[in-house]
Write a protein that holds these residues in place. Structure first.
Motif, PDB file in Angstrom:
ATOM      1  N   LEU A   1      -2.010   5.530 -15.082  1.00  0.00           N
ATOM      2  CA  LEU A   1      -1.380   4.788 -13.993  1.00  0.00           C
ATOM      3  C   LEU A   1      -1.725   5.416 -12.640  1.00  0.00           C
ATOM      4  CD1 LEU A   1       0.529   2.481 -13.185  1.00  0.00           C
ATOM      5  CD2 LEU A   1       2.426   4.114 -13.332  1.00  0.00           C
ATOM      6  N   GLY A   2      -1.724   6.744 -12.587  1.00  0.00           N
ATOM      7  CA  GLY A   2      -2.065   7.428 -11.340  1.00  0.00           C
ATOM      8  C   GLY A   2      -3.488   7.121 -10.904  1.00  0.00           C
ATOM      9  N   LYS A   3      -4.403   7.132 -11.866  1.00  0.00           N
ATOM     10  CA  LYS A   3      -5.803   6.828 -11.559  1.00  0.00           C
ATOM     11  C   LYS A   3      -5.957   5.393 -11.085  1.00  0.00           C
ATOM     12  CE  LYS A   3     -10.415   6.707 -13.665  1.00  0.00           C
ATOM     13  NZ  LYS A   3     -11.202   6.943 -14.908  1.00  0.00           N
ATOM     14  N   ARG A   4      -5.308   4.481 -11.808  1.00  0.00           N
ATOM     15  CA  ARG A   4      -5.421   3.056 -11.463  1.00  0.00           C
ATOM     16  C   ARG A   4      -4.794   2.771 -10.099  1.00  0.00           C
ATOM     17  NH1 ARG A   4      -8.071  -1.113 -10.589  1.00  0.00           N
ATOM     18  NH2 ARG A   4      -7.043  -3.119 -10.962  1.00  0.00           N
ATOM     19  N   SER A   5      -3.627   3.340  -9.837  1.00  0.00           N
ATOM     20  CA  SER A   5      -2.977   3.104  -8.538  1.00  0.00           C
ATOM     21  C   SER A   5      -3.828   3.667  -7.410  1.00  0.00           C
ATOM     22  CB  SER A   5      -1.578   3.732  -8.518  1.00  0.00           C
ATOM     23  OG  SER A   5      -1.640   5.138  -8.700  1.00  0.00           O
ATOM     24  N   GLY A   6      -4.525   4.782  -7.678  1.00  0.00           N
ATOM     25  CA  GLY A   6      -5.412   5.352  -6.675  1.00  0.00           C
ATOM     26  C   GLY A   6      -6.584   4.443  -6.374  1.00  0.00           C
ATOM     27  N   GLN A   7      -7.126   3.809  -7.409  1.00  0.00           N
ATOM     28  CA  GLN A   7      -8.246   2.887  -7.226  1.00  0.00           C
ATOM     29  C   GLN A   7      -7.822   1.669  -6.396  1.00  0.00           C
ATOM     30  OE1 GLN A   7      -9.175   2.176 -11.348  1.00  0.00           O
ATOM     31  NE2 GLN A   7     -10.683   3.831 -11.456  1.00  0.00           N
ATOM     32  N   VAL A   8      -6.675   1.105  -6.731  1.00  0.00           N
ATOM     33  CA  VAL A   8      -6.179  -0.063  -5.992  1.00  0.00           C
ATOM     34  C   VAL A   8      -5.826   0.334  -4.564  1.00  0.00           C
ATOM     35  CG1 VAL A   8      -4.409  -1.862  -5.908  1.00  0.00           C
ATOM     36  CG2 VAL A   8      -5.322  -1.131  -8.108  1.00  0.00           C
ATOM     37  N   LEU A   9      -5.296   1.530  -4.404  1.00  0.00           N
ATOM     38  CA  LEU A   9      -4.972   2.034  -3.071  1.00  0.00           C
ATOM     39  C   LEU A   9      -6.224   2.154  -2.216  1.00  0.00           C
ATOM     40  CD1 LEU A   9      -2.850   3.192  -1.144  1.00  0.00           C
ATOM     41  CD2 LEU A   9      -3.205   5.431  -2.211  1.00  0.00           C
ATOM     42  N   ASP A  10      -7.316   2.638  -2.813  1.00  0.00           N
ATOM     43  CA  ASP A  10      -8.587   2.761  -2.082  1.00  0.00           C
ATOM     44  C   ASP A  10      -9.073   1.401  -1.594  1.00  0.00           C
ATOM     45  OD1 ASP A  10      -8.625   5.472  -2.468  1.00  0.00           O
ATOM     46  OD2 ASP A  10      -9.997   5.419  -4.182  1.00  0.00           O
ATOM     47  N   VAL A  11      -8.916   0.373  -2.430  1.00  0.00           N
ATOM     48  CA  VAL A  11      -9.330  -0.977  -2.056  1.00  0.00           C
ATOM     49  C   VAL A  11      -8.470  -1.484  -0.888  1.00  0.00           C
ATOM     50  CG1 VAL A  11      -9.492  -3.383  -2.825  1.00  0.00           C
ATOM     51  CG2 VAL A  11     -10.178  -1.541  -4.360  1.00  0.00           C
ATOM     52  N   ALA A  12      -7.170  -1.198  -0.939  1.00  0.00           N
ATOM     53  CA  ALA A  12      -6.263  -1.628   0.132  1.00  0.00           C
ATOM     54  C   ALA A  12      -6.608  -0.941   1.451  1.00  0.00           C
ATOM     55  CB  ALA A  12      -4.815  -1.324  -0.251  1.00  0.00           C
ATOM     56  N   VAL A  13      -6.899   0.352   1.379  1.00  0.00           N
ATOM     57  CA  VAL A  13      -7.275   1.105   2.589  1.00  0.00           C
ATOM     58  C   VAL A  13      -8.575   0.557   3.157  1.00  0.00           C
ATOM     59  CG1 VAL A  13      -8.018   3.353   3.461  1.00  0.00           C
ATOM     60  CG2 VAL A  13      -6.063   3.209   1.916  1.00  0.00           C
ATOM     61  N   MET A  14      -9.514   0.239   2.272  1.00  0.00           N
ATOM     62  CA  MET A  14     -10.811  -0.283   2.704  1.00  0.00           C
ATOM     63  C   MET A  14     -10.650  -1.595   3.470  1.00  0.00           C
ATOM     64  SD  MET A  14     -14.169  -1.352   0.455  1.00  0.00           S
ATOM     65  CE  MET A  14     -14.311   0.297  -0.236  1.00  0.00           C
TER      66      MET A  14
ATOM     67  N   LYS B   1       0.843  -1.205   0.000  1.00  0.00           N
ATOM     68  CA  LYS B   1       0.000   0.000   0.000  1.00  0.00           C
ATOM     69  C   LYS B   1       0.874   1.249   0.000  1.00  0.00           C
ATOM     70  CE  LYS B   1      -2.821   2.519   3.360  1.00  0.00           C
ATOM     71  NZ  LYS B   1      -1.702   3.324   3.864  1.00  0.00           N
ATOM     72  N   GLU B   2       1.953   1.237   0.772  1.00  0.00           N
ATOM     73  CA  GLU B   2       2.847   2.385   0.842  1.00  0.00           C
ATOM     74  C   GLU B   2       3.526   2.642  -0.503  1.00  0.00           C
ATOM     75  OE1 GLU B   2       5.379   1.345   4.076  1.00  0.00           O
ATOM     76  OE2 GLU B   2       3.935   1.964   5.616  1.00  0.00           O
ATOM     77  N   ILE B   3       3.861   1.572  -1.225  1.00  0.00           N
ATOM     78  CA  ILE B   3       4.459   1.736  -2.558  1.00  0.00           C
ATOM     79  C   ILE B   3       3.441   2.343  -3.512  1.00  0.00           C
ATOM     80  CG2 ILE B   3       5.475   0.541  -4.525  1.00  0.00           C
ATOM     81  CD1 ILE B   3       6.547  -1.560  -2.575  1.00  0.00           C
ATOM     82  N   LEU B   4       2.192   1.890  -3.415  1.00  0.00           N
ATOM     83  CA  LEU B   4       1.136   2.458  -4.265  1.00  0.00           C
ATOM     84  C   LEU B   4       0.955   3.951  -3.989  1.00  0.00           C
ATOM     85  CD1 LEU B   4      -1.628  -0.316  -4.156  1.00  0.00           C
ATOM     86  CD2 LEU B   4      -0.219   0.336  -6.125  1.00  0.00           C
ATOM     87  N   GLU B   5       1.097   4.336  -2.745  1.00  0.00           N
ATOM     88  CA  GLU B   5       0.994   5.755  -2.385  1.00  0.00           C
ATOM     89  C   GLU B   5       2.103   6.553  -3.064  1.00  0.00           C
ATOM     90  OE1 GLU B   5       1.156   5.479   1.841  1.00  0.00           O
ATOM     91  OE2 GLU B   5      -1.023   5.315   2.083  1.00  0.00           O
ATOM     92  N   GLU B   6       3.319   5.984  -3.099  1.00  0.00           N
ATOM     93  CA  GLU B   6       4.449   6.648  -3.752  1.00  0.00           C
ATOM     94  C   GLU B   6       4.206   6.763  -5.253  1.00  0.00           C
ATOM     95  OE1 GLU B   6       6.790   8.123  -2.370  1.00  0.00           O
ATOM     96  OE2 GLU B   6       6.964   7.321  -0.344  1.00  0.00           O
ATOM     97  N   ILE B   7       3.675   5.700  -5.852  1.00  0.00           N
ATOM     98  CA  ILE B   7       3.384   5.723  -7.288  1.00  0.00           C
ATOM     99  C   ILE B   7       2.345   6.798  -7.596  1.00  0.00           C
ATOM    100  CG2 ILE B   7       2.337   4.431  -9.189  1.00  0.00           C
ATOM    101  CD1 ILE B   7       3.596   1.898  -8.013  1.00  0.00           C
ATOM    102  N   LYS B   8       1.279   6.826  -6.822  1.00  0.00           N
ATOM    103  CA  LYS B   8       0.204   7.803  -7.042  1.00  0.00           C
ATOM    104  C   LYS B   8       0.723   9.230  -6.883  1.00  0.00           C
ATOM    105  CE  LYS B   8      -4.493   8.911  -5.456  1.00  0.00           C
ATOM    106  NZ  LYS B   8      -4.266  10.286  -4.968  1.00  0.00           N
TER     107      LYS B   8
END
Length: 251
Positions: free
Chosen positions: A178-191, A136-143
Motif C-alpha cells: 500500500l505504501g508503494k502504491r500510494s507513493g506511485q499515485v502521489l507522484d502522478v498527482a504531483v506531476m 494528494k494530502e491524504i495520500l501523503e498521510e497514507i504513505k
C-alpha cells in the motif's frame, strides 16, 4: 478527518501498531469519500480538457504537415538552383515558408484565445488542481503512516509467538504494498500539479504580443500534455480508491 471503522482488536499485534493501522483505515475512508464526492466533477473536467486537447492536436498536426511541405519545397529549390538561376526564387519562397508556418502556429494560439478555449483551459486547470490537492494530502498521510508501520518491525519483541509474528509479517507486506502504491499515485498527482502550474504560467506569456513562435507551440503542447496527465490522475485515483476499499475491508 472523517471517522472510520476501527480495526478488529482481537489480533495480538505489537504495541503502537494497531493505532497506526487505525490511522491508515481512517485515511483510506477519507480518500474514498473524498474521491466519491469529486469523481463526477473530475470526470467532467477531464472530458472537457480532452475535448479541447483533441482540437488543439488536430490544428497542431495541420501545422506540422505545413512545416514538412515547406521543408520539402525548400530542399527542391536548393537542389534546382545550380540548374537555373530563375529557380532560386523558389528557394527564397520556400525559406519564407518557415515564417509562414510560424504564423500558422501563432494563428492557432490566437484562435484558441479568441474562441474561449484558452480561458476554459485555464479554469479547468485551476479546478482540477483544487480537487486534486486535498486527495494528494491524504495520500501523503497514507504513505507516511505506512512508512511508520514498516519501521515498527524493528521494535517487535522476540517474545512474540510464531503465530503472532506470521500475522505481523503478513500485515507488514500489505502495508508495504500500500505504501508503494500510494507513493506511485502521489507522484502522478504531483506531476499533474506541476504540469498544470506550468501551463498557467504560460498564459501570462501567450497573452502578450511578445510571445515567440516557440512559446506559442509550447503553450499548445502544454494543453495536450495537461489533458493527458489529468486523465492519468483520474484513472490512478479511481484505482487507488478500489485498492483502499480492499485494504480497509480485509484488515
Amino acid at each position: 478527518m472523517d471517522s472510520a471503522p476501527r480495526r478488529r482488536e482481537s489480533r495480538d499485534l505489537p504495541p503502537g501498531f494497531t493505532d497506526l493501522m487505525n490511522d491508515i483505515i481512517k485515511y483510506a475512508a477519507s480518500f474514498i469519500k473524498g474521491f466519491d464526492l469529486k469523481e463526477s466533477e473530475m470526470r467532467e473536467i477531464v472530458r472537457e480538457f480532452n475535448k479541447i486537447s483533441d482540437e488543439v492536436r488536430k490544428m497542431q498536426e495541420t501545422t506540422d504537415k505545413a512545416r514538412t511541405v515547406g521543408g520539402t519545397v525548400l530542399a527542391l529549390g536548393i537542389l534546382a538552383t545550380p540548374l537555373t538561376g530563375g529557380l532560386s526564387l523558389l528557394a527564397v519562397a520556400a525559406a519564407a515558408g518557415g515564417g509562414a508556418v510560424a504564423v500558422v502556429g501563432t494563428n492557432i494560439t490566437k484562435k484558441i484565445i479568441e474562441n474561449g478555449s484558452a480561458k476554459k483551459v485555464e479554469d479547468l486547470g485551476k479546478q482540477f488542481m483544487e480537487k486534486v490537492k486535498p486527495l494528494k494530502e491524504i495520500l501523503e498521510e497514507i504513505k507516511t503512516t505506512c512508512e511508520k508501520l514498516e519501521q515498527k518491525k524493528t521494535e517487535v519483541q522476540a517474545g512474540n509467538t510464531l503465530k503472532d509474528m506470521e500475522e505481523f509479517q503478513r500485515v507488514l507486506r500489505r502495508v508495504a504494498e500500500l505504501g508503494k502504491r500510494s507513493g506511485q499515485v502521489l507522484d502522478v498527482a504531483v506531476m499533474v500539479m506541476n504540469i498544470i502550474g506550468h501551463l498557467l504560467r504560460l498564459f501570462g506569456i501567450v497573452f502578450r504580443v511578445s510571445a515567440t513562435p516557440e512559446q506559442d507551440r509550447e503553450f499548445r503542447e502544454s494543453i495536450i500534455q495537461s489533458a493527458d496527465q489529468c486523465q492519468r490522475v483520474f484513472d490512478n485515483f479511481d484505482n487507488m480508491k478500489e485498492e483502499l476499499k480492499v485494504f480497509r475491508d480485509t484488515e
